[in-house]
Design an enzyme around this catalytic site. Structure first.
Site, PDB file in Angstrom:
ATOM      1  N   LYS A   1       0.916  -1.142  -0.132  1.00 25.63           N
ATOM      2  CA  LYS A   1       0.023  -0.021   0.029  1.00 25.63           C
ATOM      3  C   LYS A   1       1.020   1.072   0.014  1.00 25.63           C
ATOM      4  O   LYS A   1       0.722   2.190  -0.839  1.00 25.63           O
ATOM      5  CB  LYS A   1      -0.897   0.103   1.339  1.00 25.63           C
ATOM      6  CG  LYS A   1      -1.869  -1.110   1.656  1.00 25.63           C
ATOM      7  CD  LYS A   1      -2.637  -1.158   2.717  1.00 25.63           C
ATOM      8  CE  LYS A   1      -1.778  -1.218   3.838  1.00 25.63           C
ATOM      9  NZ  LYS A   1      -1.167  -2.305   4.424  1.00 25.63           N
TER      10      LYS A   1
ATOM     11  N   ARG B   1      -9.644   0.969   8.616  1.00 26.21           N
ATOM     12  CA  ARG B   1      -9.035  -0.399   9.018  1.00 26.21           C
ATOM     13  C   ARG B   1     -10.099  -1.184   9.762  1.00 26.21           C
ATOM     14  O   ARG B   1      -9.893  -2.296  10.309  1.00 26.21           O
ATOM     15  CB  ARG B   1      -7.767  -0.282   9.956  1.00 26.21           C
ATOM     16  CG  ARG B   1      -6.602  -0.481   9.338  1.00 26.21           C
ATOM     17  CD  ARG B   1      -5.584   0.074  10.011  1.00 26.21           C
ATOM     18  NE  ARG B   1      -4.242  -0.872  10.139  1.00 26.21           N
ATOM     19  CZ  ARG B   1      -3.018  -0.647   9.497  1.00 26.21           C
ATOM     20  NH1 ARG B   1      -3.216   0.654   8.870  1.00 26.21           N
ATOM     21  NH2 ARG B   1      -2.147  -1.329   9.441  1.00 26.21           N
TER      22      ARG B   1
ATOM     23  N   ARG C   1      11.889  -5.726   5.307  1.00 30.87           N
ATOM     24  CA  ARG C   1      12.078  -4.335   5.013  1.00 30.87           C
ATOM     25  C   ARG C   1      13.083  -3.417   5.735  1.00 30.87           C
ATOM     26  O   ARG C   1      12.932  -3.676   6.928  1.00 30.87           O
ATOM     27  CB  ARG C   1      10.469  -3.797   5.044  1.00 30.87           C
ATOM     28  CG  ARG C   1      10.342  -2.309   4.963  1.00 30.87           C
ATOM     29  CD  ARG C   1       8.652  -1.973   4.946  1.00 30.87           C
ATOM     30  NE  ARG C   1       8.099  -2.369   6.364  1.00 30.87           N
ATOM     31  CZ  ARG C   1       6.765  -2.359   6.170  1.00 30.87           C
ATOM     32  NH1 ARG C   1       6.046  -1.376   5.441  1.00 30.87           N
ATOM     33  NH2 ARG C   1       6.306  -2.536   7.456  1.00 30.87           N
TER      34      ARG C   1
ATOM     35  N   ARG D   1      11.570  -1.294  11.372  1.00 22.65           N
ATOM     36  CA  ARG D   1      10.321  -0.657  12.107  1.00 22.65           C
ATOM     37  C   ARG D   1      10.377  -1.497  13.102  1.00 22.65           C
ATOM     38  O   ARG D   1      10.466  -3.122  13.177  1.00 22.65           O
ATOM     39  CB  ARG D   1       9.144  -0.846  11.258  1.00 22.65           C
ATOM     40  CG  ARG D   1       8.891   0.705  10.587  1.00 22.65           C
ATOM     41  CD  ARG D   1       7.683   0.671   9.734  1.00 22.65           C
ATOM     42  NE  ARG D   1       6.661  -0.161  10.190  1.00 22.65           N
ATOM     43  CZ  ARG D   1       5.203  -0.141   9.383  1.00 22.65           C
ATOM     44  NH1 ARG D   1       5.277   0.436   8.240  1.00 22.65           N
ATOM     45  NH2 ARG D   1       4.391  -0.842   9.776  1.00 22.65           N
TER      46      ARG D   1
ATOM     47  N   ARG E   1      -0.227  -8.807  13.597  1.00 21.55           N
ATOM     48  CA  ARG E   1      -0.759  -7.669  12.627  1.00 21.55           C
ATOM     49  C   ARG E   1      -1.669  -8.295  11.544  1.00 21.55           C
ATOM     50  O   ARG E   1      -2.655  -7.997  11.055  1.00 21.55           O
ATOM     51  CB  ARG E   1       0.373  -6.766  12.044  1.00 21.55           C
ATOM     52  CG  ARG E   1       0.893  -5.865  13.216  1.00 21.55           C
ATOM     53  CD  ARG E   1       2.327  -5.507  12.507  1.00 21.55           C
ATOM     54  NE  ARG E   1       2.300  -4.894  11.274  1.00 21.55           N
ATOM     55  CZ  ARG E   1       3.352  -4.436  10.544  1.00 21.55           C
ATOM     56  NH1 ARG E   1       4.616  -5.128  10.608  1.00 21.55           N
ATOM     57  NH2 ARG E   1       3.495  -3.955   9.371  1.00 21.55           N
TER      58      ARG E   1
HETATM   59  P1  AP5 Z   1       4.923  -1.678   1.899  1.00 17.10           P
HETATM   60  O1  AP5 Z   1       4.531  -0.818   0.509  1.00 17.10           O
HETATM   61  O2  AP5 Z   1       5.429  -0.804   2.844  1.00 17.10           O
HETATM   62  O3  AP5 Z   1       3.614  -2.341   2.370  1.00 17.10           O
HETATM   63  P2  AP5 Z   1       2.468  -1.716   3.148  1.00 17.10           P
HETATM   64  O4  AP5 Z   1       1.074  -2.430   2.621  1.00 17.10           O
HETATM   65  O5  AP5 Z   1       2.327  -0.291   3.351  1.00 17.10           O
HETATM   66  O6  AP5 Z   1       2.657  -2.355   4.507  1.00 17.10           O
HETATM   67  P3  AP5 Z   1       2.759  -1.823   5.981  1.00 17.10           P
HETATM   68  O7  AP5 Z   1       3.357  -2.704   6.998  1.00 17.10           O
HETATM   69  O8  AP5 Z   1       3.065  -0.342   6.177  1.00 17.10           O
HETATM   70  O9  AP5 Z   1       1.204  -1.806   6.466  1.00 17.10           O
HETATM   71  P4  AP5 Z   1       0.614  -1.820   8.000  1.00 17.10           P
HETATM   72  O10 AP5 Z   1      -0.743  -1.594   7.384  1.00 17.10           O
HETATM   73  O11 AP5 Z   1       0.969  -2.758   8.829  1.00 17.10           O
HETATM   74  O12 AP5 Z   1       1.303  -0.354   8.467  1.00 17.10           O
HETATM   75  P5  AP5 Z   1       0.938   0.858   8.775  1.00 17.10           P
HETATM   76  O13 AP5 Z   1       2.141   1.648   8.890  1.00 17.10           O
HETATM   77  O14 AP5 Z   1      -0.253   1.232   7.997  1.00 17.10           O
HETATM   78  O15 AP5 Z   1       5.814  -2.747   1.509  1.00 17.10           O
HETATM   79  C1  AP5 Z   1       6.445  -3.880   2.231  1.00 17.10           C
HETATM   80  C2  AP5 Z   1       7.603  -4.224   1.768  1.00 17.10           C
HETATM   81  O16 AP5 Z   1       7.341  -5.056   0.550  1.00 17.10           O
HETATM   82  C3  AP5 Z   1       8.573  -3.010   1.157  1.00 17.10           C
HETATM   83  O17 AP5 Z   1       9.914  -3.675   1.758  1.00 17.10           O
HETATM   84  C4  AP5 Z   1       8.688  -2.929   0.002  1.00 17.10           C
HETATM   85  O18 AP5 Z   1       9.818  -2.503  -0.542  1.00 17.10           O
HETATM   86  C5  AP5 Z   1       8.263  -4.422  -0.463  1.00 17.10           C
HETATM   87  N1  AP5 Z   1       7.296  -4.452  -1.597  1.00 17.10           N
HETATM   88  C6  AP5 Z   1       6.221  -3.773  -1.964  1.00 17.10           C
HETATM   89  N2  AP5 Z   1       5.616  -4.108  -3.053  1.00 17.10           N
HETATM   90  C7  AP5 Z   1       6.359  -5.168  -3.357  1.00 17.10           C
HETATM   91  C8  AP5 Z   1       6.347  -6.148  -4.673  1.00 17.10           C
HETATM   92  N3  AP5 Z   1       5.361  -5.912  -5.574  1.00 17.10           N
HETATM   93  N4  AP5 Z   1       7.151  -7.094  -4.627  1.00 17.10           N
HETATM   94  C9  AP5 Z   1       8.004  -7.340  -3.815  1.00 17.10           C
HETATM   95  N5  AP5 Z   1       8.244  -6.577  -2.655  1.00 17.10           N
HETATM   96  C10 AP5 Z   1       7.371  -5.493  -2.646  1.00 17.10           C
HETATM   97  O19 AP5 Z   1       0.411   0.575  10.360  1.00 17.10           O
HETATM   98  C11 AP5 Z   1       1.234   0.477  11.661  1.00 17.10           C
HETATM   99  C12 AP5 Z   1       0.369   0.394  12.814  1.00 17.10           C
HETATM  100  O20 AP5 Z   1       0.123   1.466  12.949  1.00 17.10           O
HETATM  101  C13 AP5 Z   1      -0.828  -0.819  12.656  1.00 17.10           C
HETATM  102  O21 AP5 Z   1      -0.387  -1.986  13.356  1.00 17.10           O
HETATM  103  C14 AP5 Z   1      -1.486   0.184  13.799  1.00 17.10           C
HETATM  104  O22 AP5 Z   1      -1.054  -0.267  15.420  1.00 17.10           O
HETATM  105  C15 AP5 Z   1      -1.182   1.572  13.567  1.00 17.10           C
HETATM  106  N6  AP5 Z   1      -2.388   2.101  12.615  1.00 17.10           N
HETATM  107  C16 AP5 Z   1      -2.317   2.543  11.298  1.00 17.10           C
HETATM  108  N7  AP5 Z   1      -3.272   2.698  10.963  1.00 17.10           N
HETATM  109  C17 AP5 Z   1      -4.168   2.616  11.902  1.00 17.10           C
HETATM  110  C18 AP5 Z   1      -5.710   2.825  11.785  1.00 17.10           C
HETATM  111  N8  AP5 Z   1      -6.353   3.278  10.897  1.00 17.10           N
HETATM  112  N9  AP5 Z   1      -6.404   2.362  12.725  1.00 17.10           N
HETATM  113  C19 AP5 Z   1      -5.834   1.927  13.799  1.00 17.10           C
HETATM  114  N10 AP5 Z   1      -4.492   1.621  14.097  1.00 17.10           N
HETATM  115  C20 AP5 Z   1      -3.793   2.106  12.883  1.00 17.10           C
END
Ligand code: AP5
Length: 213
Positions: free
Chosen positions: A13, A88, A127, A160, A171
Site C-alpha cells: 500500500k 481499518r 523491509r 520498524r 498484525r
Molecule cells: P509496503 O509498501 O511498505 O507495504 P504496506 O502495505 O504499506 O505495509 P505496512 O507494513 O506499512 O502496512 P501496515 O498496514 O501494517 O502498516 P501501517 O504503517 O499502516 O511494502 C512492504 C515491503 O514489501 C517493502 O519492503 C517493499 O519494498 C516491499 N514490496 C512492496 N511491493 C512489492 C512487490 N510488488 N514485490 C515485492 N516486494 C514489494 O500501520 C502500522 C500500525 O499503525 C498498525 O499496526 C496500527 O497499530 C497503527 N495504525 C495505522 N493505521 C491505523 C488505523 N487506521 N487504525 C488503527 N491503527 C492504525
C-alpha cells in the site's frame, strides 16, 4: 481523485501510494506514518499510540478518526487524496463516509491488494525504511546501493519495531479479523477493485493506474 488502498500489512500500500501521489499530484495520507512520527516525537498522540503499535494491535478508532477528519479538511486535499492504512475497521469506514458526505464528497475507488501470508512475512521481515524520507528497501529484493543508507536522501535506514516475525503474525491476524470485512463493505457500495499484489512494483503500479485513470 479520492482513493483508498486496502490490503494486509506488507501488501504494498505504502509503495503504491507514494507512486500514485507523485503521478497524480495528490497527497498520500498514511495513518501509520502519522502515528510513527508522533511516536518518534513523543507527542501526546504518540504516547497514546505506541503500546498498541508495538504490539501489532490497532490504535483506538476515535484517535485515528480524529486525525483523518483533520487531514482531509486541509487545503492540499482539495484535488483528492490517497488513504493508505485507513479505514481499518467498519467504524472507521462509516465515520469516513459521514465526514465525506458532510463535505459533499465520496470515495471513487477502493483498491484491494491480495498477497499470500508467506510472501507478506518475507517482505516485512526484510523491509528497511528511511528514517528521513520514508523510502522503502528490502534486504534481498530491493537493496540500497550503499548498505544501510537511503538511495534517495542519504539518511540511515532502520527496521520498524513492528517488523519482527511475532508482531507481523499478530498484525496479519488483526487484519483478517478487523480490516478484511471492509472488502464486503465496499463491494456492496460498488467501488471495490481487487488486484493480485504479486509481481514487480512497476507491474502492479501499471495495473493500479489502469484501474483509476
Ligand atoms: P509496503 O509498501 O511498505 O507495504 P504496506 O502495505 O504499506 O505495509 P505496512 O507494513 O506499512 O502496512 P501496515 O498496514 O501494517 O502498516 P501501517 O504503517 O499502516 O511494502 C512492504 C515491503 O514489501 C517493502 O519492503 C517493499 O519494498 C516491499 N514490496 C512492496 N511491493 C512489492 C512487490 N510488488 N514485490 C515485492 N516486494 C514489494 O500501520 C502500522 C500500525 O499503525 C498498525 O499496526 C496500527 O497499530 C497503527 N495504525 C495505522 N493505521 C491505523 C488505523 N487506521 N487504525 C488503527 N491503527 C492504525
Amino acid at each position: 481523485m479520492r482513493l483508498i488502498l486496502l490490503g494486509p500489512p506488507g501488501a504494498g500500500k505504502g509503495t503504491q501510494a507514494k507512486m500514485l501521489a507523485e503521478k497524480f499530484g495528490i497527497p498520500q495520507i498514511s495513518t501509520g506514518d502519522i502515528l510513527r512520527k508522533a511516536v518518534s516525537n513523543d507527542t501526546e498522540l504518540g504516547k497514546q499510540a505506541r503500546a498498541a503499535m508495538d504490539d501489532g494491535q490497532l490504535v483506538p478508532d476515535e484517535i485515528v478518526i480524529g486525525l483523518i477528519k483533520e487531514k482531509i479538511r486541509e487545503g492540499d486535499c482539495s484535488r483528492g487524496f490517497i488513504l493508505d492504512g485507513f479505514p481499518r475497521t467498519i467504524v472507521q469506514a462509516e465515520k469516513l463516509s459521514e465526514t465525506l458526505e458532510e463535505m459533499n464528497l465520496s470515495i471513487d475507488t477502493v483498491i484491494d491488494f491480495e498477497v499470500n501470508p508467506q510472501e507478506l512475512l518475507e517482505r516485512l521481515t526484510g523491509r528497511r525504511s528511511c528514517s528521513n524520507c520514508g523510502a522503502m528497501f528490502h534486504d534481498e529484493t530491493r537493496q540500497p546501493k550503499k548498505a544501510g543508507i537511503c538511495d534517495d536522501c542519504g539518511h540511515e535506514l532502520y527496521q520498524r519495531p513492528d517488523d519482527n516475525r511475532e508482531t507481523i503474525i499478530k498484525r496479519l491476524d488483526v487484519y483478517e479479523k478487523e480490516t478484511a470485512p471492509l472488502k464486503e463493505f465496499y463491494r456492496k457500495r460498488g467501488n471495490l477493485k481487487s488486484i493480485e499484489g504479486r509481481g514487480s512494483v512497476e507491474e502492479i503500479f501499471s495495473q493500479v493506474c489502469s484501474l483509476v485513470s
